[in-house]
Design a protein around this motif. Sequence first.
Motif, mmCIF file in Angstrom:
data_model
loop_
_atom_site.group_PDB
_atom_site.id
_atom_site.type_symbol
_atom_site.label_atom_id
_atom_site.label_comp_id
_atom_site.label_asym_id
_atom_site.label_seq_id
_atom_site.Cartn_x
_atom_site.Cartn_y
_atom_site.Cartn_z
ATOM 1 N N ALA A 107 -43.077 5.879 -27.038
ATOM 2 C CA ALA A 107 -42.211 4.841 -26.465
ATOM 3 C C ALA A 107 -41.948 5.108 -24.991
ATOM 4 O O ALA A 107 -41.959 4.183 -24.168
ATOM 5 C CB ALA A 107 -40.894 4.777 -27.246
ATOM 6 N N GLU A 108 -41.726 6.370 -24.648
ATOM 7 C CA GLU A 108 -41.485 6.724 -23.249
ATOM 8 C C GLU A 108 -42.695 6.393 -22.382
ATOM 9 O O GLU A 108 -42.568 5.863 -21.279
ATOM 10 C CB GLU A 108 -41.138 8.214 -23.146
ATOM 11 C CG GLU A 108 -40.680 8.627 -21.767
ATOM 12 C CD GLU A 108 -40.197 10.074 -21.726
ATOM 13 O OE1 GLU A 108 -40.456 10.726 -20.702
ATOM 14 O OE2 GLU A 108 -39.585 10.526 -22.702
ATOM 15 N N ILE A 109 -43.887 6.680 -22.905
ATOM 16 C CA ILE A 109 -45.125 6.379 -22.175
ATOM 17 C C ILE A 109 -45.267 4.873 -21.958
ATOM 18 O O ILE A 109 -45.623 4.414 -20.876
ATOM 19 C CB ILE A 109 -46.350 6.933 -22.947
ATOM 20 C CG1 ILE A 109 -46.345 8.453 -22.896
ATOM 21 C CG2 ILE A 109 -47.659 6.374 -22.400
ATOM 22 C CD1 ILE A 109 -47.271 9.101 -23.908
ATOM 23 N N ALA A 110 -44.962 4.094 -23.015
ATOM 24 C CA ALA A 110 -45.138 2.641 -22.962
ATOM 25 C C ALA A 110 -43.978 1.920 -22.289
ATOM 26 O O ALA A 110 -44.077 0.733 -21.989
ATOM 27 C CB ALA A 110 -45.321 2.101 -24.379
ATOM 28 N N GLY A 111 -42.876 2.633 -22.064
ATOM 29 C CA GLY A 111 -41.721 2.009 -21.433
ATOM 30 C C GLY A 111 -40.941 1.115 -22.377
ATOM 31 O O GLY A 111 -40.414 0.072 -21.952
ATOM 32 N N PRO B 30 -47.325 -5.302 -29.397
ATOM 33 C CA PRO B 30 -46.876 -4.903 -28.056
ATOM 34 C C PRO B 30 -47.313 -5.902 -26.992
ATOM 35 O O PRO B 30 -48.305 -6.610 -27.151
ATOM 36 C CB PRO B 30 -47.554 -3.556 -27.854
ATOM 37 C CG PRO B 30 -48.712 -3.547 -28.781
ATOM 38 C CD PRO B 30 -48.353 -4.432 -29.936
ATOM 39 N N ARG B 31 -46.557 -5.949 -25.921
ATOM 40 C CA ARG B 31 -46.945 -6.754 -24.763
ATOM 41 C C ARG B 31 -48.095 -6.057 -24.044
ATOM 42 O O ARG B 31 -48.278 -4.841 -24.152
ATOM 43 C CB ARG B 31 -45.764 -6.928 -23.826
ATOM 44 C CG ARG B 31 -44.668 -7.756 -24.444
ATOM 45 C CD ARG B 31 -43.551 -7.998 -23.488
ATOM 46 N NE ARG B 31 -42.540 -8.810 -24.150
ATOM 47 C CZ ARG B 31 -41.611 -9.459 -23.530
ATOM 48 N NH1 ARG B 31 -41.519 -9.398 -22.219
ATOM 49 N NH2 ARG B 31 -40.734 -10.184 -24.204
ATOM 50 N N ILE C 93 -49.450 -2.007 -23.615
ATOM 51 C CA ILE C 93 -50.805 -1.606 -24.012
ATOM 52 C C ILE C 93 -51.521 -0.958 -22.828
ATOM 53 O O ILE C 93 -52.184 0.078 -22.981
ATOM 54 C CB ILE C 93 -51.604 -2.819 -24.542
ATOM 55 C CG1 ILE C 93 -51.006 -3.291 -25.871
ATOM 56 C CG2 ILE C 93 -53.082 -2.484 -24.695
ATOM 57 C CD1 ILE C 93 -51.561 -4.605 -26.376
ATOM 58 N N GLN C 94 -51.373 -1.543 -21.652
ATOM 59 C CA GLN C 94 -52.014 -0.991 -20.454
ATOM 60 C C GLN C 94 -51.496 0.415 -20.156
ATOM 61 O O GLN C 94 -52.265 1.314 -19.823
ATOM 62 C CB GLN C 94 -51.787 -1.902 -19.244
ATOM 63 C CG GLN C 94 -52.519 -1.435 -17.991
ATOM 64 C CD GLN C 94 -54.024 -1.529 -18.150
ATOM 65 O OE1 GLN C 94 -54.545 -2.604 -18.413
ATOM 66 N NE2 GLN C 94 -54.719 -0.416 -18.012
ATOM 67 N N ASP D 286 -53.864 3.646 -20.145
ATOM 68 C CA ASP D 286 -53.964 4.471 -18.938
ATOM 69 C C ASP D 286 -53.608 5.928 -19.239
ATOM 70 O O ASP D 286 -54.291 6.842 -18.777
ATOM 71 C CB ASP D 286 -53.042 3.939 -17.836
ATOM 72 C CG ASP D 286 -53.508 2.623 -17.255
ATOM 73 O OD1 ASP D 286 -54.669 2.229 -17.490
ATOM 74 O OD2 ASP D 286 -52.689 1.966 -16.573
ATOM 75 N N TYR D 287 -52.558 6.124 -20.010
ATOM 76 C CA TYR D 287 -52.115 7.484 -20.325
ATOM 77 C C TYR D 287 -53.193 8.255 -21.091
ATOM 78 O O TYR D 287 -53.468 9.409 -20.788
ATOM 79 C CB TYR D 287 -50.817 7.442 -21.151
ATOM 80 C CG TYR D 287 -50.308 8.817 -21.490
ATOM 81 C CD1 TYR D 287 -49.494 9.507 -20.598
ATOM 82 C CD2 TYR D 287 -50.645 9.431 -22.695
ATOM 83 C CE1 TYR D 287 -49.028 10.779 -20.899
ATOM 84 C CE2 TYR D 287 -50.185 10.701 -23.001
ATOM 85 C CZ TYR D 287 -49.382 11.372 -22.105
ATOM 86 O OH TYR D 287 -48.939 12.637 -22.401
#
Length: 165
Positions: free
Chosen positions: A22-26, A42-43, A47-48, A52-53
């Motif tokens: 969740a932290e990675i995806a904001g 997810p929006r 996903i982006q 990217d991560y």
Amino acid sequence: MSMGDNIKRLRLNHSMSQEELAEIAGVSDKAVSSWENGTKIPRMGAIQKIADYFKIKKSSIIEDDEFPINDIEILHIKKYRILNESDKSTVDFIFNKPEYDIIYDTAANSVPLSSRTTADFQRATINNINTAAFEGTDNNKKTTTTEERKRISELLTKAEKQENK
């Protein structure tokens, strides 16, 4: 696999909690939970961020693809394809060892590896590479000469040059 399954597999394969993803995806951990159980999607921005991560394509998350391939894996395939048949045989020998079955089965079942299993696997991999490179495969026992060691170095250099193109 659904998008939720892909997200869950990705998270578990990297030994992450829903909170960490969740932290990675904001987003909140509740959002990740709803993605994984299929009640919401997810929006594209989330996903982006995930793609990217993990250095993967967004399609690896979105599409029903059981075995997504990232850029590093593509590079490994390219390196394998430039090998001659003897060298491919050595690589095949290494990956057909039972130690790799543990990793495959673990990933396929989305169960994170323990650090002990990972350490044992790394030691086994190093031993397998040394055996294959300097002793030969079961079908082709040999004593490695200076010329063969030079050939191994040349192959590594050739692969690195291909990588840098």
